[in-house]
Motif scaffolding. Structure first.
Motif, short mmCIF file in Angstrom:
data_model
loop_
_atom_site.label_atom_id
_atom_site.label_comp_id
_atom_site.label_asym_id
_atom_site.label_seq_id
_atom_site.Cartn_x
_atom_site.Cartn_y
_atom_site.Cartn_z
N TYR A 89 0.92 -1.32 -0.05
CA TYR A 89 0.03 0.02 -0.09
C TYR A 89 0.73 1.30 0.04
O TYR A 89 0.39 2.27 0.46
CB TYR A 89 -0.83 -0.07 1.17
N ASP A 90 2.21 1.19 -0.51
CA ASP A 90 3.02 2.41 -0.64
C ASP A 90 3.08 3.06 0.71
O ASP A 90 3.32 4.27 0.61
CB ASP A 90 2.40 3.22 -1.74
N LYS A 92 1.29 3.65 2.96
CA LYS A 92 0.04 4.19 3.41
C LYS A 92 -0.79 3.72 4.63
O LYS A 92 -1.61 4.40 5.02
CB LYS A 92 -0.86 4.43 2.41
#
Length: 140
Positions: A89-90, A92
């Motif tokens: 999820y980068d 996040k």
């Protein structure tokens, strides 16, 4: 679906509860079921970087379908798995209390609320109060 009015009520209630409880200045966000922001507020005196923390708490909850307390327990049991998810999820997500799922009357996840600024447990407590004030069920 969460309306803007309901999202704002959740945030108003959470920030008011935090002030009433004597907590540090809080920031709060409500995301829809897709992880998109519906509303955000930062209390006077809250650090400007709190937007990203609140959003990460809520984003992790809604994307994983589990509240921050469950995420933290999972991170403690399987740190490699939660680290991998954060990469997916980068970066996040923030797997700690204060990211609270919002469920409708049928039990479906319709969004999440993220609160930050005090201890994670206090953040979760006021998030639950905000969600319940808007007529939804909270899962922290």
């Amino acid at each position: 679906m969460i309306t803007l009015e309901q999202a704002q009520k959740m945030i108003e209630t959470a920030l008011a509860q935090g002030a009433e409880d004597g907590l540090k200045p809080l920031s709060a966000i409500v995301l829809d079921a897709g992880g998109h922001p519906l509303a955000f507020a930062r209390a006077d005196g809250a650090a400007p970087g709190r937007f990203d923390i609140a959003q990460a708490k809520a984003y992790g909850a809604v994307m994983l379908g589990m509240g921050g307390k469950a995420q933290m327990a999972r991170a403690e049991a399987q740190a490699y798995f939660m680290a991998a998810l954060n990469g997916i999820y980068d970066g996040k997500t923030c797997p700690v209390p204060g990211g609270v799922l919002i469920r409708d009357e049928s039990g479906a996840v319709i969004g999440a609320m993220g609160v930050t600024g005090d201890t994670s447990d206090n953040d979760a407590k006021v998030a639950v109060a905000g969600i319940e004030a808007a007529g939804f069920t909270a899962e922290d």
